[in-house]
Design a protein around this motif. Structure first.
Motif, PDB file in Angstrom:
ATOM      1  N   ALA A  82       0.950  -1.172   0.110  1.00 50.75           N
ATOM      2  CA  ALA A  82      -0.229   0.030   0.122  1.00 50.75           C
ATOM      3  C   ALA A  82       0.926   1.394  -0.041  1.00 50.75           C
ATOM      4  O   ALA A  82       0.653   2.027  -0.766  1.00 50.75           O
ATOM      5  CB  ALA A  82      -0.939   0.052   1.017  1.00 50.75           C
ATOM      6  N   LEU A  83       1.914   1.177   0.564  1.00 45.46           N
ATOM      7  CA  LEU A  83       2.813   2.339   0.858  1.00 45.46           C
ATOM      8  C   LEU A  83       3.413   2.782  -0.630  1.00 45.46           C
ATOM      9  O   LEU A  83       3.529   3.712  -1.026  1.00 45.46           O
ATOM     10  CB  LEU A  83       3.902   2.204   2.051  1.00 45.46           C
ATOM     11  CG  LEU A  83       4.864   3.375   2.189  1.00 45.46           C
ATOM     12  CD1 LEU A  83       4.096   4.577   2.420  1.00 45.46           C
ATOM     13  CD2 LEU A  83       5.797   2.806   3.305  1.00 45.46           C
ATOM     14  N   LEU A  84       4.023   1.645  -1.158  1.00 42.33           N
ATOM     15  CA  LEU A  84       4.814   1.648  -2.293  1.00 42.33           C
ATOM     16  C   LEU A  84       3.889   2.163  -3.324  1.00 42.33           C
ATOM     17  O   LEU A  84       4.357   3.103  -4.267  1.00 42.33           O
ATOM     18  CB  LEU A  84       5.305   0.374  -2.881  1.00 42.33           C
ATOM     19  CG  LEU A  84       5.957   0.111  -4.342  1.00 42.33           C
ATOM     20  CD1 LEU A  84       7.278   1.024  -4.253  1.00 42.33           C
ATOM     21  CD2 LEU A  84       6.376  -1.372  -4.568  1.00 42.33           C
ATOM     22  N   THR A  85       2.680   1.576  -3.642  1.00 41.23           N
ATOM     23  CA  THR A  85       1.861   1.977  -4.619  1.00 41.23           C
ATOM     24  C   THR A  85       1.207   3.422  -4.611  1.00 41.23           C
ATOM     25  O   THR A  85       0.890   4.256  -5.321  1.00 41.23           O
ATOM     26  CB  THR A  85       0.804   0.922  -4.817  1.00 41.23           C
ATOM     27  OG1 THR A  85       0.084   0.967  -3.434  1.00 41.23           O
ATOM     28  CG2 THR A  85       1.101  -0.109  -5.283  1.00 41.23           C
ATOM     29  N   ALA A  86       1.009   3.935  -3.102  1.00 38.47           N
ATOM     30  CA  ALA A  86       0.666   5.329  -2.924  1.00 38.47           C
ATOM     31  C   ALA A  86       1.688   6.247  -3.340  1.00 38.47           C
ATOM     32  O   ALA A  86       1.473   7.167  -3.917  1.00 38.47           O
ATOM     33  CB  ALA A  86       0.016   5.427  -1.523  1.00 38.47           C
ATOM     34  N   GLN A  87       2.978   5.930  -3.055  1.00 33.11           N
ATOM     35  CA  GLN A  87       4.156   6.756  -3.595  1.00 33.11           C
ATOM     36  C   GLN A  87       4.315   6.765  -4.927  1.00 33.11           C
ATOM     37  O   GLN A  87       4.705   7.999  -5.569  1.00 33.11           O
ATOM     38  CB  GLN A  87       5.342   6.295  -3.004  1.00 33.11           C
ATOM     39  CG  GLN A  87       5.467   6.312  -1.473  1.00 33.11           C
ATOM     40  CD  GLN A  87       6.777   6.009  -0.846  1.00 33.11           C
ATOM     41  OE1 GLN A  87       7.624   4.791  -1.517  1.00 33.11           O
ATOM     42  NE2 GLN A  87       7.452   6.172   0.236  1.00 33.11           N
ATOM     43  N   LEU A  88       3.909   5.753  -5.786  1.00 32.71           N
ATOM     44  CA  LEU A  88       3.753   5.660  -7.223  1.00 32.71           C
ATOM     45  C   LEU A  88       2.852   6.495  -7.642  1.00 32.71           C
ATOM     46  O   LEU A  88       3.046   7.208  -8.667  1.00 32.71           O
ATOM     47  CB  LEU A  88       3.909   4.218  -7.633  1.00 32.71           C
ATOM     48  CG  LEU A  88       5.066   3.442  -7.568  1.00 32.71           C
ATOM     49  CD1 LEU A  88       4.578   1.967  -7.857  1.00 32.71           C
ATOM     50  CD2 LEU A  88       6.297   3.779  -8.437  1.00 32.71           C
ATOM     51  N   GLY A  89       1.678   6.612  -6.978  1.00 29.28           N
ATOM     52  CA  GLY A  89       0.543   7.415  -7.533  1.00 29.28           C
ATOM     53  C   GLY A  89       0.883   8.843  -7.428  1.00 29.28           C
ATOM     54  O   GLY A  89       0.701   9.580  -8.284  1.00 29.28           O
ATOM     55  N   SER A  90       1.465   9.153  -6.152  1.00 32.42           N
ATOM     56  CA  SER A  90       1.905  10.453  -5.710  1.00 32.42           C
ATOM     57  C   SER A  90       3.100  10.937  -6.924  1.00 32.42           C
ATOM     58  O   SER A  90       2.901  12.162  -7.557  1.00 32.42           O
ATOM     59  CB  SER A  90       2.460  10.825  -4.603  1.00 32.42           C
ATOM     60  OG  SER A  90       1.723  10.396  -3.668  1.00 32.42           O
ATOM     61  N   TRP A  91       4.142  10.003  -7.255  1.00 29.76           N
ATOM     62  CA  TRP A  91       4.947  10.365  -8.449  1.00 29.76           C
ATOM     63  C   TRP A  91       4.235  10.718  -9.810  1.00 29.76           C
ATOM     64  O   TRP A  91       4.468  11.699 -10.512  1.00 29.76           O
ATOM     65  CB  TRP A  91       6.028   9.224  -8.654  1.00 29.76           C
ATOM     66  CG  TRP A  91       6.798   9.392  -9.572  1.00 29.76           C
ATOM     67  CD1 TRP A  91       7.828  10.605  -9.604  1.00 29.76           C
ATOM     68  CD2 TRP A  91       7.043   8.784 -10.863  1.00 29.76           C
ATOM     69  NE1 TRP A  91       8.639  10.310 -10.820  1.00 29.76           N
ATOM     70  CE2 TRP A  91       8.050   9.320 -11.446  1.00 29.76           C
ATOM     71  CE3 TRP A  91       6.165   7.735 -11.474  1.00 29.76           C
ATOM     72  CZ2 TRP A  91       8.582   8.768 -12.978  1.00 29.76           C
ATOM     73  CZ3 TRP A  91       6.659   7.179 -12.726  1.00 29.76           C
ATOM     74  CH2 TRP A  91       7.722   7.566 -13.397  1.00 29.76           C
ATOM     75  N   GLN A  92       3.361   9.800 -10.135  1.00 32.66           N
ATOM     76  CA  GLN A  92       2.624  10.206 -11.311  1.00 32.66           C
ATOM     77  C   GLN A  92       1.920  11.484 -11.175  1.00 32.66           C
ATOM     78  O   GLN A  92       1.882  12.255 -12.298  1.00 32.66           O
ATOM     79  CB  GLN A  92       1.438   9.120 -11.784  1.00 32.66           C
ATOM     80  CG  GLN A  92       2.181   7.767 -11.843  1.00 32.66           C
ATOM     81  CD  GLN A  92       2.772   7.760 -13.595  1.00 32.66           C
ATOM     82  OE1 GLN A  92       2.620   8.726 -14.188  1.00 32.66           O
ATOM     83  NE2 GLN A  92       3.704   6.805 -13.719  1.00 32.66           N
ATOM     84  N   LEU A  93       1.237  11.902 -10.211  1.00 33.88           N
ATOM     85  CA  LEU A  93       0.565  13.023 -10.132  1.00 33.88           C
ATOM     86  C   LEU A  93       1.884  14.201 -10.146  1.00 33.88           C
ATOM     87  O   LEU A  93       1.458  15.481 -10.721  1.00 33.88           O
ATOM     88  CB  LEU A  93      -0.045  13.362  -8.742  1.00 33.88           C
ATOM     89  CG  LEU A  93      -1.572  12.544  -8.704  1.00 33.88           C
ATOM     90  CD1 LEU A  93      -2.000  12.875  -7.278  1.00 33.88           C
ATOM     91  CD2 LEU A  93      -2.441  12.966  -9.803  1.00 33.88           C
ATOM     92  N   ASP A  94       2.927  14.155  -9.654  1.00 32.17           N
ATOM     93  CA  ASP A  94       3.871  15.091  -9.685  1.00 32.17           C
ATOM     94  C   ASP A  94       4.289  15.238 -11.217  1.00 32.17           C
ATOM     95  O   ASP A  94       4.728  16.240 -11.524  1.00 32.17           O
ATOM     96  CB  ASP A  94       5.104  14.713  -9.043  1.00 32.17           C
ATOM     97  CG  ASP A  94       4.982  14.850  -7.275  1.00 32.17           C
ATOM     98  OD1 ASP A  94       4.078  15.430  -7.109  1.00 32.17           O
ATOM     99  OD2 ASP A  94       5.736  14.215  -6.574  1.00 32.17           O
ATOM    100  N   ARG A  95       4.327  14.022 -12.019  1.00 26.98           N
ATOM    101  CA  ARG A  95       4.659  14.125 -13.484  1.00 26.98           C
ATOM    102  C   ARG A  95       3.766  14.905 -14.134  1.00 26.98           C
ATOM    103  O   ARG A  95       4.003  15.668 -14.981  1.00 26.98           O
ATOM    104  CB  ARG A  95       4.916  12.786 -13.956  1.00 26.98           C
ATOM    105  CG  ARG A  95       6.009  11.988 -13.491  1.00 26.98           C
ATOM    106  CD  ARG A  95       7.299  12.612 -14.202  1.00 26.98           C
ATOM    107  NE  ARG A  95       7.247  12.222 -15.448  1.00 26.98           N
ATOM    108  CZ  ARG A  95       8.207  12.980 -16.477  1.00 26.98           C
ATOM    109  NH1 ARG A  95       8.976  14.015 -15.964  1.00 26.98           N
ATOM    110  NH2 ARG A  95       8.333  12.641 -17.831  1.00 26.98           N
ATOM    111  N   ALA A  96       2.302  14.741 -13.777  1.00 25.99           N
ATOM    112  CA  ALA A  96       1.383  15.213 -14.249  1.00 25.99           C
ATOM    113  C   ALA A  96       1.267  16.904 -14.132  1.00 25.99           C
ATOM    114  O   ALA A  96       1.183  17.743 -15.188  1.00 25.99           O
ATOM    115  CB  ALA A  96      -0.004  14.841 -13.942  1.00 25.99           C
ATOM    116  N   ALA A  97       1.814  17.308 -13.058  1.00 20.76           N
ATOM    117  CA  ALA A  97       2.099  18.827 -12.430  1.00 20.76           C
ATOM    118  C   ALA A  97       3.185  19.307 -13.681  1.00 20.76           C
ATOM    119  O   ALA A  97       3.012  20.405 -13.984  1.00 20.76           O
ATOM    120  CB  ALA A  97       2.232  18.891 -11.339  1.00 20.76           C
TER     121      ALA A  97
END
Length: 252
Positions: free
Chosen positions: A40-55
């Protein structure tokens, strides 16, 4: 009689068995809990990284639109321009230094992008201009005729910066006038022209039969947001499955 309790557990003192910690340890194996929370922690961090890339891509798209909306400029010899800046060029073509970028496909049809240097008026130097796309003929050994009109010309276009190290399977960039990718240093060496580091994609019309409907780059913002949703969903699923495991172990 063997009651199914592990031998190591039977050797633990009775007072320890009665404690809450011991009961929890006996009821729950730590590995599923650790794996569930770690996933859960790993996939949440990957989700945040994708949002950073979108920004980041959103900011890049804003810079592109801002540059494209600026008023056209006529670059001088010492003037610096930014990518996507509209420009207005006055000069004369140097048709002998024309090259053809191969393997440019449009609507499923192979062809070339035709690049010709323009000697700018007022001794402002040379700029390589991507004049447009043309279809390849049946005989690839015969290049399409894309000779520009002689004499002075005025054209409009947008500034682009060639990719420094494009991926290619070609052993070398150029074979005669046919190039697989644009190597600015090699072009300068072969043509003898000190063209700028940037090129211009022509947008104004010309009676040369070339197509100039240049597509805007896809920043992939929605794709990054979609990936983020997938990663966050997987994080939520991991927590739910971990919760189901805990609930079932309590009931047992």
């Amino acid at each position: 009689m063997h009651d199914g309790t592990p031998a190591n557990w039977r050797r633990v003192p009775f007072w320890w068995k009665r404690t809450t910690a011991a009961m929890i340890f006996r009821r729950f194996h730590p590995l599923p809990l650790i794996a569930g929370f770690a996933l859960a922690l790993l996939t949440a961090q990957l989700g945040s990284w994708q949002l950073d890339r979108a920004a980041e891509k959103t900011a890049l798209q804003a810079r592109i639109e801002s540059a494209a909306a600026a008023a056209p400029v006529s670059p001088s010899a010492a003037m610096e321009v930014v990518e996507w800046q509209p420009v207005r060029l006055d000069g004369e073509w140097v048709p002998a230094a024309t090259i053809y970028l191969d393997n440019r496909v449009r609507r499923g049809r192979p062809g070339y992008e035709v690049l010709t240097p323009l000697r700018l008026a007022g001794d402002a130097g040379w700029v390589l201009v991507n004049r447009g796309w043309t279809a390849a003929g049946a005989d690839r050994a015969v290049l399409p005729d894309a000779t520009p009109a002689a004499g002075g010309v005025t054209l409009a276009g947008i500034v682009r910066v060639p990719q420094a190290d494009p991926f290619t399977l070609a052993p070398e960039a150029a074979q005669g006038r046919v190039w697989q990718y644009l190597d600015m240093e090699r072009y300068r060496a072969l043509s003898g022209l000190a063209v700028r580091d940037w090129i211009v994609y022509q947008t104004s019309a010309a009676a040369d039969g070339l197509q100039r409907d240049w597509p805007r780059p896809d920043a992939g913002i929605d794709r990054h947001r979609g990936y983020a949703l997938q990663w966050y969903s997987l994080a939520g699923l991991s927590l739910v499955m971990t919760g189901v495991y805990v609930f079932r172990r309590f009931r047992s």
